[in-house]
Structure formats: C-alpha cells, structure tokens
Design an enzyme around this catalytic site. Structure first.
Site, PDB file in Angstrom:
ATOM      1  N   GLN A  95       0.842  -1.194   0.000  1.00 59.06           N
ATOM      2  CA  GLN A  95       0.000   0.000   0.000  1.00 59.06           C
ATOM      3  C   GLN A  95       0.880   1.248   0.000  1.00 59.06           C
ATOM      4  O   GLN A  95       0.952   2.014   0.966  1.00 59.06           O
ATOM      5  CB  GLN A  95      -0.955  -0.024   1.198  1.00 59.06           C
ATOM      6  CG  GLN A  95      -1.917   1.137   1.313  1.00 59.06           C
ATOM      7  CD  GLN A  95      -2.992   1.168   0.246  1.00 59.06           C
ATOM      8  OE1 GLN A  95      -2.894   0.516  -0.774  1.00 59.06           O
ATOM      9  NE2 GLN A  95      -4.028   1.957   0.472  1.00 59.06           N
ATOM     10  N   HIS A 101      -2.101  -3.955   0.305  1.00 56.81           N
ATOM     11  CA  HIS A 101      -2.078  -4.216  -1.141  1.00 56.81           C
ATOM     12  C   HIS A 101      -2.640  -2.959  -1.792  1.00 56.81           C
ATOM     13  O   HIS A 101      -3.708  -2.490  -1.409  1.00 56.81           O
ATOM     14  CB  HIS A 101      -2.923  -5.451  -1.480  1.00 56.81           C
ATOM     15  CG  HIS A 101      -2.789  -5.899  -2.903  1.00 56.81           C
ATOM     16  ND1 HIS A 101      -3.488  -6.973  -3.404  1.00 56.81           N
ATOM     17  CD2 HIS A 101      -2.040  -5.422  -3.940  1.00 56.81           C
ATOM     18  CE1 HIS A 101      -3.176  -7.155  -4.677  1.00 56.81           C
ATOM     19  NE2 HIS A 101      -2.307  -6.209  -5.020  1.00 56.81           N
ATOM     20  N   LEU A 102      -1.937  -2.407  -2.765  1.00 59.15           N
ATOM     21  CA  LEU A 102      -2.236  -1.092  -3.313  1.00 59.15           C
ATOM     22  C   LEU A 102      -3.700  -0.959  -3.736  1.00 59.15           C
ATOM     23  O   LEU A 102      -4.186  -1.701  -4.593  1.00 59.15           O
ATOM     24  CB  LEU A 102      -1.322  -0.816  -4.504  1.00 59.15           C
ATOM     25  CG  LEU A 102      -1.449   0.541  -5.186  1.00 59.15           C
ATOM     26  CD1 LEU A 102      -1.283   1.686  -4.189  1.00 59.15           C
ATOM     27  CD2 LEU A 102      -0.427   0.671  -6.312  1.00 59.15           C
ATOM     28  N   HIS A 103      -4.397   0.003  -3.143  1.00 54.46           N
ATOM     29  CA  HIS A 103      -5.811   0.211  -3.465  1.00 54.46           C
ATOM     30  C   HIS A 103      -6.280   1.599  -3.054  1.00 54.46           C
ATOM     31  O   HIS A 103      -5.704   2.243  -2.174  1.00 54.46           O
ATOM     32  CB  HIS A 103      -6.683  -0.838  -2.754  1.00 54.46           C
ATOM     33  CG  HIS A 103      -6.710  -0.698  -1.251  1.00 54.46           C
ATOM     34  ND1 HIS A 103      -5.667  -1.103  -0.443  1.00 54.46           N
ATOM     35  CD2 HIS A 103      -7.666  -0.212  -0.408  1.00 54.46           C
ATOM     36  CE1 HIS A 103      -5.972  -0.881   0.829  1.00 54.46           C
ATOM     37  NE2 HIS A 103      -7.179  -0.325   0.872  1.00 54.46           N
ATOM     38  N   PHE A 104      -7.340   2.044  -3.723  1.00 56.71           N
ATOM     39  CA  PHE A 104      -8.075   3.250  -3.370  1.00 56.71           C
ATOM     40  C   PHE A 104      -9.506   2.844  -3.038  1.00 56.71           C
ATOM     41  O   PHE A 104     -10.056   1.917  -3.630  1.00 56.71           O
ATOM     42  CB  PHE A 104      -8.158   4.229  -4.550  1.00 56.71           C
ATOM     43  CG  PHE A 104      -6.860   4.875  -4.953  1.00 56.71           C
ATOM     44  CD1 PHE A 104      -6.548   6.160  -4.515  1.00 56.71           C
ATOM     45  CD2 PHE A 104      -5.982   4.231  -5.805  1.00 56.71           C
ATOM     46  CE1 PHE A 104      -5.367   6.775  -4.919  1.00 56.71           C
ATOM     47  CE2 PHE A 104      -4.797   4.836  -6.202  1.00 56.71           C
ATOM     48  CZ  PHE A 104      -4.487   6.108  -5.757  1.00 56.71           C
TER      49      PHE A 104
END
Length: 393
Positions: A180, A217-220
């Site tokens: 993230q 974990h990369l998220h918007f």
C-alpha cells in the site's frame, strides 16, 4: 483473482479513451438538484446493484442514516453500525515500509463475483467489443482479454463491507502485488477514473500504511456520496508552484488541482509528495474529489478535480476507535460513525477534537511544509509539459 471452477466466471473490461473524460461537473446547488451520471457511473451502478441483489455483500446499506453536524464545516456524519461489526478484521500494520505479504489476504484472492470490471485505457475502441448499455465492454475469461495479455491490469471490485452506495475498491496494477504505497501510475489511474464519472459526489481515497490502511495491497476506496463536503469548496493558500495548503480542518495538509494541468502532471506532483512522505517515514492520507477551482467563490460553475494529501501522526496496529478513525474519508469531512451515541451527540467541536488527534507536532508539520514549498518552487522552474496530454482548464 480467484480462478477455481466455482469462480471461473467471465470478467468484463471497461475500455475508455480520453474522449470520455469529463473535466467539469455540475456544481453543488442549494436547489437540491440531483447529480448527473456518465456511462461509466451507470456501468458501475448496474453491476454494484446486481452484486447486492446476489448477496455478495456482508450487509445491505438500508440501515445507514445521515446527519449534517451543525457548524461552519458541515461535517457529514453517517451511522453505519454494521460496517464496524461485520467487516473483515483489518491487518496489523506496524510500519510505513511494511512489505507485501502474499500469504496474507490481498486482492488477488477476491472472488470473480465481487469484480465490477477491469478498466483499460485504449486509443481506439477494440474491434471485438459488445455494447452493454452505453458502456464499451469487452468480455474476458479470468480477467485477461485477448488484447490485454501483455498489459498491466487495473481492476474495480465491490467493497463487501460498504460504507456508502457504490463503494468499490480501485486496484491499480493488481497482479503486481504492490504494498500500500502510491506509485505515479496508480495516481494516474485514480485521476482518470475520477474523470470518467460525471457524478459530483464521486470520491476516491487512499490511506497509507500506519494511516489506517486495512490491507497492505495497493488500493483506493471509491464511492458516491450525495452530500457536499468541505473539501469540495474550501479555500486554500498557495505555497509555491502547483502546491497549496489546506487548513479548513484541524489537521492541515496540502492540495493540488487538475485545473491548468494535465493528468500526468497532477499525478507526478502528487507522487512527489507521497514519495517524500514515504521516504521520510511519514504516514499520509489522500482524497480526490470534484470541487471548485482554487480561488473560485461558492456559486461558481468552474469545477475541477481536487487532490488533497495530509501528512499525519502514525497509527500502529489495528483500528480500535469507538467513534470513528481519522483516515482519508474523515479528513475530507465525511464521518462514517460506528455507534449510535456518538452519531446523535457529536458537535462540531467534538469532531474537531478527534480530527486534531491525527495532527503531527507543530514543529514537525512546519518542517514538512518548508520542504513542500521548496519542492513546489523547484517544480515551477522545471515545469515543462512533455507528456502530450490535453491541459485541463
């Protein structure tokens, strides 16, 4: 994405071009006019409603109630007790640098039925597509289209513990399994996603590690809110270059806008800030929304995409507040509240005190601000548009 026989369903890809971007939206009006929607919004609504009807979510959103807290800031409070009790337990986050752990829950584990669609920017509509409503949709198996095999995949999935209508997670470069931590590409994808919507209440938010990120974990977060927030119209102070300061709420931060810039330029400048914060071990939150061009007065029809980024006090561990956690959404003026007592009794002063608890020490913030001013002035002296993007004004 989960790919066992039970979940090996067809996943669609929403293909878009820059011609679909909507640089301006209808401003908030006192007459109560409804927000307009685009074909992108309609495509999300159709699939989100279908997921709700099919029992994909942990609860429905009929129980959510809304209250505008009296005061100049007009905080939008929403009571959502089920999100507090039914959502997946947040991961324990101990460091801004915490690496991605493939053995812990991540969004590649999400089931196909939770996927809205993949999104992909194309220069022209693909030859083999079908028209689903107004949206250009391409069908793929297990998330990979024949034309997309060599491309990085960006995905939109429902948040199974929704905070509001249309609550999704935008997952840039999902299969690269990034922690993230923002990338310039992720910011570009987020800004372009914002530009596909015509809804003035469509919003995107990012929480860094140690700033109440729940999954590493990369998220918007992406969602729709039919209420105006303070970040949609608040004044800002120019610092240097394209950087501004936001002090309308107790936790100050920095602001950028798309007006007079390009998607790539805005993403690049926002990435410079987030990268500086990450390297300096500073937790931070980001909020992207539609609002007035900086300097415009309430009632102006000149709107743009606004991007806010707050350096803030680190939070170590899991979420535990009895009232609400100060993350990207709360810093934007939207308060998902966990318990009834606080929802009904909160005053603006009460909320201000909770938000203020996220503040860095004043001397630390001022040190960061001086660096941001330096970065802004440095960017202004090297501001060349070599991206080939259309400038938004």
């Amino acid at each position: 994405m989960a790919s066992d026989s039970k979940d090996a369903e067809e996943i669609e890809t929403y293909n878009y071009t820059e011609a679909e971007f909507i640089p301006h939206v209808t401003p908030w009006e006192e007459d109560g006019s409804k927000s307009e929607v685009s074909k992108f919004d309609k495509a999300i609504f159709e699939r989100w409603d279908c997921a709700m009807a099919n029992g994909v979510f942990r609860y429905n959103i009929d129980h959510i109630i809304t209250r505008i807290i009296p005061g100049s800031k007009q905080y939008v409070a929403q009571l959502n007790t089920l999100r507090a009790t039914e959502r997946r337990k947040p991961q324990v986050i101990t460091s801004v640098y915490q690496p991605f752990n493939p053995k812990s829950f991540n969004f590649t584990w999400v089931k196909s039925k939770e996927v809205i669609f993949n999104i992909r920017k194309v220069h022209s509509p693909p030859a083999n597509n079908v028209c689903n409503g107004d949206a250009v949709i391409e069908t793929s198996i297990n998330g990979t289209s024949s034309q997309e095999k060599e491309e990085v995949r960006h995905c939109l999935v429902v948040n199974v513990s929704p905070m509001e209508y249309g609550h999704c997670l935008l997952l840039p470069e999902i299969d690269m399994m990034r922690p993230q931590v923002l990338t310039q590409k992720a910011l570009e994808v987020a800004i372009e996603t914002m530009l596909l919507s015509k809804h003035r209440g469509f919003r995107l938010g990012f929480n860094s590690l140690c700033a109440f990120a729940s999954v590493n974990h990369l998220h918007f977060h992406a969602y729709y809110l039919d209420y105006e927030l303070i970040v949609d119209h608040c004044p800002v102070e120019h610092l240097g270059g394209k950087y501004f300061e936001f002090t309308a709420l107790p936790c100050p931060g920095f602001a950028l806008q798309l007006h007079g810039s390009t998607v790539k330029q805005l993403a690049r400048e926002a990435f410079k800030l987030s990268s500086y914060f990450h390297k300096a071990d500073i937790a931070h939150n980001v909020y992207i929304n539609r609002g007035l061009v900086f300097g415009e007065k309430r009632g102006s029809g000149l709107t743009t995409v606004r991007l806010f980024i707050w350096p803030r006090k680190k939070y170590i561990g899991t979420k535990s507040s009895d009232e609400f956690n100060v993350a990207c959404i709360e810093l934007g003026g939207h308060l998902p509240i966990k318990e009834e007592e606080g929802y009904y009794k909160f005053t603006e002063e009460d909320v201000d005190a909770i938000v203020d608890a996220a503040n860095l020490r004043r001397e630390e913030y001022e040190r960061i601000k001086r660096e941001v001013i330096r970065m802004g002035l440095e960017s202004a002296t090297h501001d060349d548009d070599d991206d080939g993007d259309t400038r938004h004004s």
